[in-house]
Structure formats: structure tokens, C-alpha cells
Design an enzyme around this catalytic site. Structure first.
Site, PDB file in Angstrom:
ATOM      1  N   PRO A 261     -32.647 -63.795 -47.111  1.00  0.00           N
ATOM      2  CA  PRO A 261     -34.029 -64.265 -47.127  1.00  0.00           C
ATOM      3  C   PRO A 261     -34.344 -65.145 -45.914  1.00  0.00           C
ATOM      4  CG  PRO A 261     -32.823 -64.952 -49.118  1.00  0.00           C
ATOM      5  CD  PRO A 261     -31.853 -64.368 -48.176  1.00  0.00           C
ATOM      6  N   GLU A 262     -35.256 -64.688 -45.108  1.00  0.00           N
ATOM      7  CA  GLU A 262     -35.763 -65.476 -43.990  1.00  0.00           C
ATOM      8  C   GLU A 262     -37.234 -65.753 -44.291  1.00  0.00           C
ATOM      9  OE1 GLU A 262     -34.711 -63.653 -40.233  1.00  0.00           O
ATOM     10  OE2 GLU A 262     -32.923 -62.749 -41.088  1.00  0.00           O
TER      11      GLU A 262
ATOM     12  N   ARG B 130     -23.571 -65.639 -54.288  1.00  0.00           N
ATOM     13  CA  ARG B 130     -22.656 -66.391 -53.424  1.00  0.00           C
ATOM     14  C   ARG B 130     -22.781 -67.908 -53.554  1.00  0.00           C
ATOM     15  NH1 ARG B 130     -22.567 -62.618 -48.138  1.00  0.00           N
ATOM     16  NH2 ARG B 130     -23.240 -61.017 -49.593  1.00  0.00           N
TER      17      ARG B 130
END
Length: 287
Positions: free
Chosen positions: A2-3, A114
Site C-alpha cells: 500500500p502506497e 506480516r
DNA sequence: AGGTCGGCCTGGCAGC
DNA sequence: TGCTGCCAGGCCGACC
């Protein structure tokens, strides 16, 4: 990953559904999520507030609570995801890190395989401003971000331009995908020392950044690994990549082969024919 | 102070 | 088939 475009995609879906709702309960499943604040403390501090707005700064979500604060910041990092579900939908799923329950029965789930994703609570506007001032440069999609802004940012800097684009303190919101895409659009080599960019290149880079990010938002984000929108749907930007993850494939501009190199420890994709490294004339030293 | 690098973390995949 | 080990990378802190 996600940017800015992925975060903005989620924000646009979330904002109208959450505005005016109050948070009845926060459940922290993974204490790392809100560390160093203990899970129980965090739950107590976030409960009972009304969500005035969901905004974004760089890759951060900002839940603006009770008008003047507090502010709940969420960062998805690598693999984090926000899901919005009905009250009666099953909420137990893999990698669930935290749940926000709303007064209309809906829930927002923070899912993150993660476990890099993180939540921060800041008490007021002043702490919010300080928090971002310490970490984030200008917003690349703001009107105030111009080629002149970019010129100030790169001035005197020796690091590769791609590394600079990834430095959130210089410019907010750009990650590995959109850095590659922006540099290709600007025909600039990722290793080009940032401070050596000329004004026409800065103009092109500015355009490349704005276009790549805007395309990303229009496409609903890029879903290369884990990214999904709040309803679990995929974005389309991964099908529009010009260079990112296209090693060995033909360049859409010149037909040459896209290459992958490692720069600053990150996979970096570019077209060697369209993006030439401009070496400054300087005495070469034998190595 | 600018710049680089390692650690955090785990699913997925290459290689045996 | 099943195991090992490596890779991905945003951000931060340590280091040069």
C-alpha cells in the site's frame, strides 16, 4: 504494498461510511499493533470517540476523532489491509490484528500477515502536526507541490533519485511501485544523483509523480500481493504498470527490454534505453 | 547531517 | 513430497 494510491483508495471508500459514527469498542488482538502502548490502555483510549473524518497524510490514515482530537493514525506498511464488514459477518480470519466496532454495528478489521502495520494515537492537533513534521515531506498531489518544490527537495543531494523518492521525509506517500513508474514517465535513470537533475528533468519528474499516483488512484490501487479494497476487491493498477515487475518484457515506449536492478536494497525496474544515466564529466578513478 | 544498512516479520517459492 | 532457506519491502534506529 500500500502506497499513497492504495491508502487513498481505501480512504475514499471508508470516509463516507465512518463519518459521524462512534467507536463503541476496539479490540487489539496483536499487542505489537499498538506498541509501545499496552493493548488494554489503547483500547480504553480509543473507545467512545466519534469519527469526524477519515483523512490521509502520506501513507497514513488519520481518523479525526471528536473534532479537536484525539487522532488515530493507522499505517498498513507492507501487507496491512482494512476491511469493512457487516455486523453479522464472521470476523474471525487469519492475521487479524485489531477490530474497531462502530455504533451502527459495522466493524473495521485490520488484517496484516506480516505484522508490520501499526496504530498510533495522538492526543491533539499539535502532536499530530509535530508527528508528521518529523516524518513527512510535502504531499505530492497537493496544489502546492510544484516542480519548484521538487527543485528545493533535490538541491545538493547526492543520493540516487529513486532513493530520495522513497524517503518519506522528502516527499510523502511514494513507495517502490510508484517511484519506478514516475521515473519511467520522466525518462530518468533511478540511479541518477538527485541533485544533478536539470530543470526540464525536474519538470518531467514532477509530472511523472503526479501522473503515476493519479493513475494509481483511478485504477483503485495495485493488487500485486495482498492489497484489496475494504470490500476485498482487487485494484487494477498492476495491469497498467509500465515498468514495475516487468523485467524482460518489452518497453511500451521503445520496445527494449525492461531491466531489474537492486538499488538501496530494493527491486528497481526501468528501461535502460529510455532512462539513461547521465554521468557528469569528472576524473574517473581506476578501481 | 546526509546517506546507507540491518532488523522487524512471515507467506510463498526455488532448489534440492 | 517435504524440507530449508531466501526474498519481498516501509519505516526506524544504528552507524559511518
Amino acid at each position: 504494498m500500500p502506497e499513497l494510491p492504495e491508502v487513498e483508495t481505501i480512504r475514499r471508500q471508508l470516509a463516507p461510511r465512518l463519518a459521524g459514527r462512534s467507536i463503541t469498542c476496539v479490540k487489539v488482538i496483536d499487542p505489537r499493533w499498538c506498541a509501545p502502548v499496552p493493548a488494554q490502555t489503547f483500547e480504553g483510549l480509543t473507545r467512545g470517540h466519534t469519527i469526524d473524518a477519515v483523512s490521509r497524510r502520506g501513507k497514513y490514515f488519520v481518523f479525526e476523532l471528536d473534532g479537536a482530537g484525539p487522532f488515530l493514525l493507522l499505517h498498513l506498511r507492507m501487507t496491512g489491509n482494512l476491511l469493512y464488514i457487516e455486523d453479522d459477518a464472521p470476523a474471525d480470519r487469519d492475521h487479524l490484528r485489531a477490530t474497531l466496532e462502530l455504533d451502527d454495528g459495522h466493524r473495521v478489521l485490520f488484517v496484516d500477515p506480516r505484522r508490520f502495520g501499526h496504530a498510533t494515537l495522538l492526543p491533539d492537533r499539535a502532536s499530530l502536526d509535530r508527528y508528521f513534521a518529523d516524518r513527512l515531506g510535502p504531499e505530492p498531489l497537493a496544489d502546492s507541490f510544484t516542480p519548484a518544490t521538487l527543485a528545493e527537495i533535490v538541491a545538493g543531494r547526492t543520493q540516487p533519485v529513486k532513493s530520495l523518492l522513497l524517503t518519506q521525509k522528502r516527499i510523502a506517500g511514494i513507495g517502490n511501485i510508484y517511484a519506478d513508474e514516475a521515473l519511467f514517465r520522466a525518462s530518468i535513470h533511478p540511479r541518477q544523483p538527485a541533485g544533478t537533475l536539470k530543470s526540464d528533468e525536474l519538470e518531467a519528474l514532477h509530472g511523472g509523480i503526479v501522473e503515476a499516483l493519479t493513475d494509481g488512484i483511478d485504477a483503485g490501487g495495485a493488487s500485486i500481493d495482498d492489497f484489496r479494497d475494504i470490500d476485498g476487491a482487487r485494484g487494477a493498477m498492476q495491469d497498467r504498470f509500465l515498468v514495475h515487475r516487468r523485467a524482460g518484457e518489452p518497453c511500451f515506449a521503445c520496445g527494449g527490454q525492461i531491466r531489474r536492478i537492486v538499488l538501496g536494497g530494493r527491486g528497481t525496474y526501468f528501461c535502460p534505453r529510455c532512462q539513461k544515466l547521465r554521468r557528469r564529466s569528472r576524473p574517473t578513478r581506476a578501481r
